[in-house]
Motif scaffolding. Structure first.
Motif, PDB file in Angstrom:
ATOM      1  N   THR A  54      16.904  71.690   9.363  1.00 54.97           N
ATOM      2  CA  THR A  54      16.652  70.344   8.511  1.00 54.97           C
ATOM      3  C   THR A  54      15.183  69.913   9.037  1.00 54.97           C
ATOM      4  N   ILE A  55      14.429  70.001   8.043  1.00 56.75           N
ATOM      5  CA  ILE A  55      12.723  69.529   8.309  1.00 56.75           C
ATOM      6  C   ILE A  55      12.487  68.031   7.825  1.00 56.75           C
ATOM      7  N   LYS A  56      11.714  67.599   8.255  1.00 62.21           N
ATOM      8  CA  LYS A  56      10.918  66.306   7.835  1.00 62.21           C
ATOM      9  C   LYS A  56       9.891  66.744   6.859  1.00 62.21           C
ATOM     10  N   VAL A  57      10.062  66.283   5.565  1.00 62.90           N
ATOM     11  CA  VAL A  57       9.186  66.379   4.372  1.00 62.90           C
ATOM     12  C   VAL A  57       7.862  65.723   4.966  1.00 62.90           C
ATOM     13  N   PRO A  58       6.767  66.583   4.741  1.00 61.00           N
ATOM     14  CA  PRO A  58       5.344  66.121   5.225  1.00 61.00           C
ATOM     15  C   PRO A  58       4.835  64.952   4.420  1.00 61.00           C
ATOM     16  N   TYR A  59       4.039  64.236   4.789  1.00 62.76           N
ATOM     17  CA  TYR A  59       3.428  63.193   4.171  1.00 62.76           C
ATOM     18  C   TYR A  59       2.590  63.656   3.194  1.00 62.76           C
ATOM     19  N   THR A  60       2.410  62.721   2.090  1.00 61.51           N
ATOM     20  CA  THR A  60       1.735  63.301   0.936  1.00 61.51           C
ATOM     21  C   THR A  60       0.154  63.214   1.503  1.00 61.51           C
ATOM     22  N   LYS A 118       2.359  69.777  11.007  1.00 59.26           N
ATOM     23  CA  LYS A 118       2.317  68.818   9.761  1.00 59.26           C
ATOM     24  C   LYS A 118       2.730  67.500  10.190  1.00 59.26           C
ATOM     25  N   PHE A 119       2.259  66.424   9.426  1.00 59.83           N
ATOM     26  CA  PHE A 119       2.925  65.103   9.713  1.00 59.83           C
ATOM     27  C   PHE A 119       4.060  64.927   8.942  1.00 59.83           C
ATOM     28  N   GLY A 120       5.173  64.836   9.656  1.00 58.51           N
ATOM     29  CA  GLY A 120       6.345  64.910   8.678  1.00 58.51           C
ATOM     30  C   GLY A 120       6.919  63.418   8.687  1.00 58.51           C
ATOM     31  N   SER A 121       7.343  62.856   7.249  1.00 59.42           N
ATOM     32  CA  SER A 121       7.832  61.555   7.084  1.00 59.42           C
ATOM     33  C   SER A 121       9.071  61.404   7.584  1.00 59.42           C
ATOM     34  N   SER A 122       9.715  60.233   7.475  1.00 64.25           N
ATOM     35  CA  SER A 122      11.228  60.138   7.724  1.00 64.25           C
ATOM     36  C   SER A 122      12.068  60.684   6.771  1.00 64.25           C
ATOM     37  N   LEU A 138       4.708  53.920   6.136  1.00 64.38           N
ATOM     38  CA  LEU A 138       3.616  54.619   6.804  1.00 64.38           C
ATOM     39  C   LEU A 138       3.964  54.874   8.256  1.00 64.38           C
ATOM     40  N   GLY A 139       3.153  56.065   8.587  1.00 66.35           N
ATOM     41  CA  GLY A 139       3.310  56.861   9.881  1.00 66.35           C
ATOM     42  C   GLY A 139       1.973  56.793  10.564  1.00 66.35           C
ATOM     43  N   LEU A 177      -7.451  61.491  18.431  1.00 63.30           N
ATOM     44  CA  LEU A 177      -7.280  61.687  17.017  1.00 63.30           C
ATOM     45  C   LEU A 177      -6.208  60.950  16.692  1.00 63.30           C
ATOM     46  N   ALA A 178      -6.520  60.075  15.600  1.00 63.67           N
ATOM     47  CA  ALA A 178      -5.601  58.935  15.139  1.00 63.67           C
ATOM     48  C   ALA A 178      -5.261  59.238  13.857  1.00 63.67           C
ATOM     49  N   GLN A 179      -4.035  59.262  13.098  1.00 63.66           N
ATOM     50  CA  GLN A 179      -3.776  59.508  11.835  1.00 63.66           C
ATOM     51  C   GLN A 179      -2.769  58.415  10.937  1.00 63.66           C
ATOM     52  N   VAL A 180      -3.247  57.823  10.015  1.00 63.50           N
ATOM     53  CA  VAL A 180      -2.027  57.213   9.069  1.00 63.50           C
ATOM     54  C   VAL A 180      -1.811  57.965   8.053  1.00 63.50           C
ATOM     55  N   ALA A 181      -0.651  57.896   7.811  1.00 58.17           N
ATOM     56  CA  ALA A 181      -0.168  58.873   6.644  1.00 58.17           C
ATOM     57  C   ALA A 181       1.019  57.949   5.870  1.00 58.17           C
ATOM     58  N   ALA A 182       1.096  58.351   4.572  1.00 62.74           N
ATOM     59  CA  ALA A 182       2.308  57.625   3.686  1.00 62.74           C
ATOM     60  C   ALA A 182       2.826  58.644   2.690  1.00 62.74           C
ATOM     61  N   PRO A 183       3.946  58.618   2.393  1.00 62.12           N
ATOM     62  CA  PRO A 183       4.535  59.646   1.362  1.00 62.12           C
ATOM     63  C   PRO A 183       4.071  59.569  -0.044  1.00 62.12           C
TER      64      PRO A 183
END
Length: 227
Positions: free
Chosen positions: A40-46, A27-31, A83-84, A202-208
């Motif tokens: 400690t985990i990175k919260v996934p982007y919404t 899963k694509f984790g945010s900062s 943005l990720g 594969l390219a992905q753009v993500a946001a929280p």
């Protein structure tokens, strides 16, 4: 005895190669980080938007910094705190739900070719859908916000090297040029090493936060249709 050793070595080598090919995309984790017991985990982007493509020599958009660059254009419809962006090559057997699929990818989905990804996130000074055109994108002022070459968070390539890319960029509200506002963005990609960019990706753009209306396309014409 030698035959048995040779067979064992072949099985181990094949297993290692298969393991690299079969690694799952996490899963694509945010900062933002969160404590989960001892970890400690990175919260996934919404919100995550995906694009499947295929790059080949001759299809590059321009040569800059001595490298052949390819672009994926992205429309961001609202202000975002972060943005990720991440890129993986090859796609292989990785299954991605609801991804925009380029025609070039459909024709080359079974290709085993891949490249050492290097990505940039850039923002233009175009802030209205009505102003988007191929000519406007070419003459627009583009600001490079962030870049990445190798990321240990991404699956390894079939070679066993961590040459896939991932970046996270937080909006700099106090700087008009580096704030994540509504507008036209692009993911620039090339290869860090000398050589041609060739293979599926594969390219992905993500946001929280949810950003309804995000669109991704290889060309400005395709982006306008998606909008």
């Amino acid at each position: 005895m030698k035959t048995k050793i040779l067979i064992l070595f072949t099985v181990i080598a094949f297993g290692s190669h298969f393991g690299a090919q079969a690694q799952k995309l996490k899963k694509f984790g945010s900062s933002t980080e969160k404590k989960m017991g001892p970890k400690t985990i990175k919260v996934p982007y919404t919100d995550v938007v995906s694009y499947l493509g295929y790059a080949a020599p001759g299809n590059e958009d321009e040569t800059r910094e001595g490298k052949k660059f390819y672009y994926i254009y992205v429309w961001i419809p609202a202000v975002a705190p972060e943005l990720g962006v991440r890129m993986m090559s090859p796609v292989g057997k990785t299954k991605i739900k609801n991804a925009t699929m380029a025609k070039a990818y459909e024709a080359n989905a079974k290709s085993s070719e891949y490249f050492d990804t290097y990505i940039t996130l850039e923002r233009s000074d175009i802030i209205s859908k009505d102003k988007i055109s191929a000519e406007a994108a070419k003459s627009a002022k583009w600001t490079k916000l962030e870049y990445n070459d190798d990321s240990s968070e991404m699956p390894k390539q079939p070679s066993g090297s961590s040459y896939n890319s991932l970046l996270r960029y937080k909006s700099q509200v106090g700087d008009p040029l580096k704030a994540l506002t509504v507008g036209l963005y692009r993911i620039g990609f090339t290869t860090y090493k000398k050589g041609e960019v060739k293979g599926t990706f594969l390219a992905q753009v993500a946001a929280p936060i949810k950003l309804p209306g995000v669109a991704m396309a290889k060309t400005i014409e395709e982006l306008k249709k998606a909008l």
